[in-house]
Design a protein around this motif. Structure first.
Motif, mmCIF file in Angstrom:
data_model
loop_
_atom_site.group_PDB
_atom_site.id
_atom_site.type_symbol
_atom_site.label_atom_id
_atom_site.label_comp_id
_atom_site.label_asym_id
_atom_site.label_seq_id
_atom_site.Cartn_x
_atom_site.Cartn_y
_atom_site.Cartn_z
ATOM 1 N N GLY A 274 -25.820 2.468 -29.351
ATOM 2 C CA GLY A 274 -24.745 0.924 -29.352
ATOM 3 C C GLY A 274 -25.783 0.524 -27.796
ATOM 4 O O GLY A 274 -26.201 -0.250 -27.709
ATOM 5 N N VAL A 275 -25.946 1.928 -27.627
ATOM 6 C CA VAL A 275 -27.199 1.591 -25.967
ATOM 7 C C VAL A 275 -28.273 1.330 -26.780
ATOM 8 O O VAL A 275 -29.268 -0.045 -25.846
ATOM 9 N N ALA A 276 -28.918 1.416 -27.977
ATOM 10 C CA ALA A 276 -30.411 1.332 -29.034
ATOM 11 C C ALA A 276 -30.009 0.090 -29.055
ATOM 12 O O ALA A 276 -31.662 -0.909 -29.200
ATOM 13 N N GLU A 277 -28.700 -0.671 -29.683
ATOM 14 C CA GLU A 277 -29.067 -1.712 -30.156
ATOM 15 C C GLU A 277 -28.807 -2.422 -29.452
ATOM 16 O O GLU A 277 -29.692 -3.765 -29.759
ATOM 17 N N LEU A 278 -28.438 -2.787 -27.499
ATOM 18 C CA LEU A 278 -27.778 -3.437 -27.037
ATOM 19 C C LEU A 278 -29.481 -3.595 -26.747
ATOM 20 O O LEU A 278 -30.500 -4.870 -26.215
ATOM 21 N N ARG A 279 -29.963 -2.646 -26.397
ATOM 22 C CA ARG A 279 -31.977 -3.095 -25.723
ATOM 23 C C ARG A 279 -32.342 -3.147 -27.068
ATOM 24 O O ARG A 279 -33.480 -4.103 -26.001
ATOM 25 N N ASP A 280 -32.062 -3.489 -27.692
ATOM 26 C CA ASP A 280 -33.725 -3.863 -28.791
ATOM 27 C C ASP A 280 -33.060 -5.356 -29.005
ATOM 28 O O ASP A 280 -34.401 -6.450 -29.041
ATOM 29 N N ARG A 281 -31.574 -5.628 -28.253
ATOM 30 C CA ARG A 281 -31.561 -7.142 -28.201
ATOM 31 C C ARG A 281 -32.388 -7.830 -27.178
ATOM 32 O O ARG A 281 -32.976 -8.986 -26.978
ATOM 33 N N LEU A 282 -31.645 -7.030 -26.138
ATOM 34 C CA LEU A 282 -31.932 -7.810 -24.933
ATOM 35 C C LEU A 282 -32.916 -7.363 -24.210
ATOM 36 O O LEU A 282 -33.462 -8.192 -23.228
ATOM 37 N N GLY A 283 -33.498 -6.528 -24.176
ATOM 38 C CA GLY A 283 -34.457 -5.596 -23.479
ATOM 39 C C GLY A 283 -33.860 -4.595 -22.015
ATOM 40 O O GLY A 283 -33.027 -4.130 -22.859
ATOM 41 N N PRO A 284 -34.606 -3.440 -22.224
ATOM 42 C CA PRO A 284 -34.347 -2.165 -20.944
ATOM 43 C C PRO A 284 -33.384 -2.954 -19.916
ATOM 44 O O PRO A 284 -33.519 -3.782 -19.180
ATOM 45 N N ILE A 285 -32.676 -2.215 -19.950
ATOM 46 C CA ILE A 285 -31.328 -2.437 -19.220
ATOM 47 C C ILE A 285 -31.558 -1.693 -17.867
ATOM 48 O O ILE A 285 -31.981 -0.582 -17.273
ATOM 49 N N SER A 286 -31.350 -1.997 -16.843
ATOM 50 C CA SER A 286 -31.252 -2.406 -15.544
ATOM 51 C C SER A 286 -30.017 -1.696 -14.242
ATOM 52 O O SER A 286 -30.399 -1.340 -13.967
ATOM 53 N N ALA A 287 -28.918 -2.268 -15.272
ATOM 54 C CA ALA A 287 -27.989 -2.131 -14.251
ATOM 55 C C ALA A 287 -26.311 -1.700 -15.096
ATOM 56 O O ALA A 287 -26.202 -2.531 -16.630
ATOM 57 N N VAL A 288 -25.291 -0.471 -14.788
ATOM 58 C CA VAL A 288 -24.719 -0.804 -15.808
ATOM 59 C C VAL A 288 -23.677 0.312 -15.699
ATOM 60 O O VAL A 288 -23.331 0.454 -14.298
ATOM 61 N N VAL A 289 -22.129 -0.613 -15.390
ATOM 62 C CA VAL A 289 -20.908 -0.158 -15.204
ATOM 63 C C VAL A 289 -20.338 -0.015 -16.194
ATOM 64 O O VAL A 289 -19.892 -0.296 -17.508
ATOM 65 N N ASN A 290 -19.654 1.255 -16.455
ATOM 66 C CA ASN A 290 -18.705 2.162 -17.048
ATOM 67 C C ASN A 290 -17.202 1.984 -16.978
ATOM 68 O O ASN A 290 -16.943 2.396 -15.838
ATOM 69 N N SER A 291 -16.240 0.605 -17.320
ATOM 70 C CA SER A 291 -15.461 0.486 -16.833
ATOM 71 C C SER A 291 -14.136 0.992 -18.365
ATOM 72 O O SER A 291 -13.589 0.266 -18.231
ATOM 73 N N ALA A 292 -14.828 1.273 -19.417
ATOM 74 C CA ALA A 292 -14.210 1.439 -20.502
ATOM 75 C C ALA A 292 -13.004 2.777 -19.813
ATOM 76 O O ALA A 292 -13.692 3.379 -19.275
ATOM 77 N N GLY A 293 -11.658 2.740 -19.970
ATOM 78 C CA GLY A 293 -10.851 3.005 -19.469
ATOM 79 C C GLY A 293 -9.666 3.217 -21.081
ATOM 80 O O GLY A 293 -9.679 2.545 -21.873
ATOM 81 N N HIS A 294 -8.988 4.891 -19.988
ATOM 82 C CA HIS A 294 -7.260 5.007 -21.171
ATOM 83 C C HIS A 294 -6.214 5.559 -20.390
ATOM 84 O O HIS A 294 -6.755 6.019 -19.047
ATOM 85 N N TYR A 295 -5.133 5.007 -20.244
ATOM 86 C CA TYR A 295 -4.206 5.482 -19.235
ATOM 87 C C TYR A 295 -2.724 5.356 -20.017
ATOM 88 O O TYR A 295 -2.332 4.843 -20.885
ATOM 89 N N GLU A 296 -2.149 6.229 -19.798
ATOM 90 C CA GLU A 296 -0.777 6.640 -19.532
ATOM 91 C C GLU A 296 -0.263 7.341 -18.705
ATOM 92 O O GLU A 296 -0.428 8.586 -17.899
ATOM 93 N N MET A 297 1.689 7.220 -18.222
ATOM 94 C CA MET A 297 2.538 8.358 -17.440
ATOM 95 C C MET A 297 2.831 9.801 -18.541
ATOM 96 O O MET A 297 3.943 8.913 -19.704
#
Length: 230
Positions: free
Chosen positions: A58-81
């Motif tokens: 996925g990162v390679a695909e976005l790099r091909d589309r948009l160019g080199p990545i200079s900022a990353v935010v990892n927000s994906a998550g999962h929660y349960e009590m």
């Protein structure tokens, strides 16, 4: 001049969606990795963040589309009590794969670009990583491990100009926090100094600050929790 590229995981909703908006406003072209469709993001790849091979592709695909990545935010998550006695082995593994494994996967996939561009990464952790919580043991443990990885990776790459930081939101008004979650109850909210939940936009503003303005910070955790942990 070509706009810098940011990658946001979990950008389809909640905190991630607000981060997408904030970084777009600051001039970034934003790509998103998410298991769910992200109607707010033109460049989205469907990815399970816990799958290292899928993240790399996925990162390679976005790099091909948009160019080199200079900022990353990892927000994906999962929660349960779940009480400790009821945490299954599968639930424990899932929590660690999504949070700790997901951050490791995205960091490894993006690190070559970040090193080349003297870029930055921000991980979304949790105030439970700092304070713990009743019924949150596997989530708090995974998020605590995220903070350890953030600090260690920050030390490893700081001399090459890459900044690694985290935000640690308290209970936040997103779909991840179910309607019947005790953190939404007035009895809990009245214990907080600010007497309310944190909003996704407030967390996103802190992420934006770490990405765009806090050029002096690495290995830091910015607490966004309405005073839940002081």
């Amino acid at each position: 001049m070509t706009a810098p590229v940011a990658l946001v995981t979990g950008g389809a909703s909640g905190i991630g969606a607000e981060v997408v908006t904030a970084l777009t406003r600051r001039g970034y072209t934003v790509g998103c990795l998410d298991r769910n469709p992200a109607p707010n993001v033109e460049h989205t790849v469907a990815v399970d963040i816990s799958d290292a091979d899928a993240v790399a592709a996925g990162v390679a695909e976005l790099r091909d589309r948009l160019g080199p990545i200079s900022a990353v935010v990892n927000s994906a998550g999962h929660y349960e009590m779940v009480p400790v006695a009821d945490i299954t082995a599968a639930a424990w593994r899932t929590m660690l794969r999504v949070h700790l494994g997901g951050l490791l996967n995205i960091a490894r996939a993006c690190l070559p670009d970040l090193l080349a561009n003297r870029g930055t990464l921000v991980a979304v952790a949790s105030e439970l990583a700092v304070g713990g919580g009743d019924g949150d043991a596997h989530y708090a443990a995974a998020k605590g491990a995220v903070l350890g990885l953030v600090r260690s990776l920050a030390a490893e790459v700081a001399d090459r100009g890459v900044r690694i930081n985290a935000v640690a939101p308290g209970p936040t008004d997103t779909p991840l926090l179910a309607a019947d979650n005790p953190c939404r109850a007035p009895e809990y909210l009245n214990l907080l100094p600010l007497r309310r939940l944190t909003t996704p936009r407030e967390v996103a503003r802190c992420v934006e600050y770490l990405v765009c303005d806090a050029t002096f910070s690495t290995g830091e955790v910015l607490n966004v929790n309405a005073g839940a942990v002081i």
